[in-house]
Scaffold this motif. Structure first.
Motif, PDB file in Angstrom:
ATOM      1  N   ALA A 161       0.830  -1.202   0.000  1.00 41.67           N
ATOM      2  CA  ALA A 161       0.000   0.000   0.000  1.00 41.67           C
ATOM      3  C   ALA A 161       0.867   1.255   0.000  1.00 41.67           C
ATOM      4  CB  ALA A 161      -0.932  -0.007   1.210  1.00 41.67           C
ATOM      5  N   LEU A 162       1.923   1.257   0.811  1.00 40.55           N
ATOM      6  CA  LEU A 162       2.844   2.397   0.837  1.00 40.55           C
ATOM      7  C   LEU A 162       3.607   2.516  -0.473  1.00 40.55           C
ATOM      8  CD1 LEU A 162       4.158   1.898   4.464  1.00 40.55           C
ATOM      9  CD2 LEU A 162       2.855   3.871   3.659  1.00 40.55           C
ATOM     10  N   ARG A 163       4.009   1.382  -1.030  1.00 44.55           N
ATOM     11  CA  ARG A 163       4.745   1.377  -2.301  1.00 44.55           C
ATOM     12  C   ARG A 163       3.871   1.898  -3.430  1.00 44.55           C
ATOM     13  NH1 ARG A 163       6.769  -4.342  -2.994  1.00 44.55           N
ATOM     14  NH2 ARG A 163       4.657  -4.683  -3.759  1.00 44.55           N
ATOM     15  N   GLN A 164       2.595   1.543  -3.396  1.00 46.82           N
ATOM     16  CA  GLN A 164       1.650   2.012  -4.406  1.00 46.82           C
ATOM     17  C   GLN A 164       1.452   3.520  -4.309  1.00 46.82           C
ATOM     18  OE1 GLN A 164      -2.194  -0.201  -4.970  1.00 46.82           O
ATOM     19  NE2 GLN A 164      -3.122   1.694  -4.243  1.00 46.82           N
ATOM     20  N   THR A 165       1.442   4.032  -3.087  1.00 46.97           N
ATOM     21  CA  THR A 165       1.190   5.451  -2.856  1.00 46.97           C
ATOM     22  C   THR A 165       2.400   6.317  -3.173  1.00 46.97           C
ATOM     23  OG1 THR A 165      -0.370   4.852  -1.101  1.00 46.97           O
ATOM     24  CG2 THR A 165       0.402   7.133  -1.138  1.00 46.97           C
ATOM     25  N   ALA A 166       3.595   5.835  -2.795  1.00 47.00           N
ATOM     26  CA  ALA A 166       4.818   6.631  -2.982  1.00 47.00           C
ATOM     27  C   ALA A 166       5.966   5.707  -3.386  1.00 47.00           C
ATOM     28  CB  ALA A 166       5.150   7.398  -1.711  1.00 47.00           C
ATOM     29  N   PRO A 167       5.957   5.198  -4.612  1.00 46.98           N
ATOM     30  CA  PRO A 167       6.962   4.205  -5.020  1.00 46.98           C
ATOM     31  C   PRO A 167       8.402   4.683  -4.903  1.00 46.98           C
ATOM     32  CG  PRO A 167       5.702   5.027  -6.913  1.00 46.98           C
ATOM     33  CD  PRO A 167       4.996   5.500  -5.688  1.00 46.98           C
ATOM     34  N   ASP A 168       8.640   5.968  -5.115  1.00 48.84           N
ATOM     35  CA  ASP A 168      10.007   6.480  -5.065  1.00 48.84           C
ATOM     36  C   ASP A 168      10.536   6.616  -3.632  1.00 48.84           C
ATOM     37  OD1 ASP A 168       9.962   6.638  -7.810  1.00 48.84           O
ATOM     38  OD2 ASP A 168       9.499   8.784  -7.858  1.00 48.84           O
ATOM     39  N   ARG A 169       9.661   6.434  -2.658  1.00 51.20           N
ATOM     40  CA  ARG A 169      10.062   6.614  -1.256  1.00 51.20           C
ATOM     41  C   ARG A 169       9.975   5.317  -0.453  1.00 51.20           C
ATOM     42  NH1 ARG A 169       6.628  11.476   1.115  1.00 51.20           N
ATOM     43  NH2 ARG A 169       8.014  11.053   2.879  1.00 51.20           N
ATOM     44  N   ILE A 170       9.825   4.210  -1.145  1.00 51.81           N
ATOM     45  CA  ILE A 170       9.503   2.975  -0.440  1.00 51.81           C
ATOM     46  C   ILE A 170      10.625   2.498   0.488  1.00 51.81           C
ATOM     47  CG2 ILE A 170      10.220   1.491  -2.355  1.00 51.81           C
ATOM     48  CD1 ILE A 170       7.415   0.934   0.310  1.00 51.81           C
ATOM     49  N   VAL A 171      11.877   2.769   0.165  1.00 53.37           N
ATOM     50  CA  VAL A 171      12.954   2.357   1.078  1.00 53.37           C
ATOM     51  C   VAL A 171      12.783   3.053   2.433  1.00 53.37           C
ATOM     52  CG1 VAL A 171      15.431   2.422   1.511  1.00 53.37           C
ATOM     53  CG2 VAL A 171      14.589   1.802  -0.759  1.00 53.37           C
ATOM     54  N   ASP A 172      12.556   4.354   2.406  1.00 52.70           N
ATOM     55  CA  ASP A 172      12.370   5.100   3.654  1.00 52.70           C
ATOM     56  C   ASP A 172      11.078   4.703   4.354  1.00 52.70           C
ATOM     57  OD1 ASP A 172      14.733   6.461   3.241  1.00 52.70           O
ATOM     58  OD2 ASP A 172      13.767   8.206   2.333  1.00 52.70           O
ATOM     59  N   LEU A 173      10.033   4.457   3.587  1.00 57.50           N
ATOM     60  CA  LEU A 173       8.748   4.097   4.185  1.00 57.50           C
ATOM     61  C   LEU A 173       8.793   2.713   4.818  1.00 57.50           C
ATOM     62  CD1 LEU A 173       6.396   5.518   1.417  1.00 57.50           C
ATOM     63  CD2 LEU A 173       6.605   6.375   3.761  1.00 57.50           C
ATOM     64  N   ALA A 174       9.507   1.793   4.197  1.00 59.21           N
ATOM     65  CA  ALA A 174       9.665   0.462   4.787  1.00 59.21           C
ATOM     66  C   ALA A 174      10.422   0.562   6.114  1.00 59.21           C
ATOM     67  CB  ALA A 174      10.400  -0.464   3.823  1.00 59.21           C
TER      68      ALA A 174
END
Length: 206
Positions: free
Chosen positions: A96-109
């Motif tokens: 869900a986070l990757r879908q919302t902000a794919p370019d930020r997924i490393v930080d979001l994970a």
């Protein structure tokens, strides 16, 4: 070349690896990274945390080698041993986070793991994704809606299939992928310097 980071949001070693990956990407801002959930605690492994033995000793080892801290909220969450880590739910949240902000997924994970390992928030709870999204300045309603939607659920299962297809059975695993060539850069634990050496060797051999 791109990197594929296969992790599990409920994996302590993956939590410990997050600062290393962040440092590596500071050094190599041009590298693209796919973040893939591995599915560590699914099926028969989705049981109360007490069944995994001395979790505190394992966490102490992770802290010793990586420098990460496990917070009081996490300690309270697992204190009676009844908490169940559900990697399918966590992978849906990652998707869900990757879908919302794919370019930020490393930080979001990494933020998602901080929410669990420091703040003691369940990765099965939609409120956790709202908190992570709000802190990141994302549309939290969209993230929470996505967490419950069919798309991220399917994406989570696709992640598990992809991880297995890459031959990954230990988390975290960082792979360099160039065409058909797949090269492990780190499995479990490695320093940014060591990964850098492997990247340079790989580039020189190309």
């Amino acid at each position: 070349m791109k990197l594929v980071h296969v992790f599990d949001a409920y994996c302590g070693w993956s939590y410990g690896f997050a600062p290393t990956l962040a440092e590596l990407l500071r050094r190599h801002a041009d590298l693209r990274v796919d973040v893939v959930s591995g599915g560590l605690f699914t099926g028969p492994r989705r049981v109360p945390i007490r069944e995994f033995g001395n979790v505190q000793a394992a966490n102490a080892k992770i802290s010793e080698l990586t420098g990460v801290s496990f917070g009081p909220g996490y300690a309270r969450l697992i204190a009676d041993g009844s908490f169940v880590m559900d990697s399918e739910a966590a992978a849906r949240g990652v998707a869900a986070l990757r879908q919302t902000a794919p370019d930020r997924i490393v930080d979001l994970a990494a933020a998602l793991q901080h929410a669990f390992y420091v703040d003691g928030l369940s990765l099965s709870d939609p409120a956790t994704y709202r908190a992570v999204a709000d802190a990141a300045g994302l549309d939290s309603d969209s993230v929470v809606d996505a967490f419950a939607a069919p798309g991220p659920a399917a994406a989570a299962k696709a992640d598990f299939t992809r991880a297995a297809g890459l031959g990954v059975n230990s988390f975290p695993t960082l792979l360099a992928v160039e065409g058909d060539r797949i090269t492990p850069l780190a499995v479990g634990h490695a320093t940014a310097d060591r990964i850098d050496q492997r990247l340079h060797a790989l580039t020189a051999a190309s």
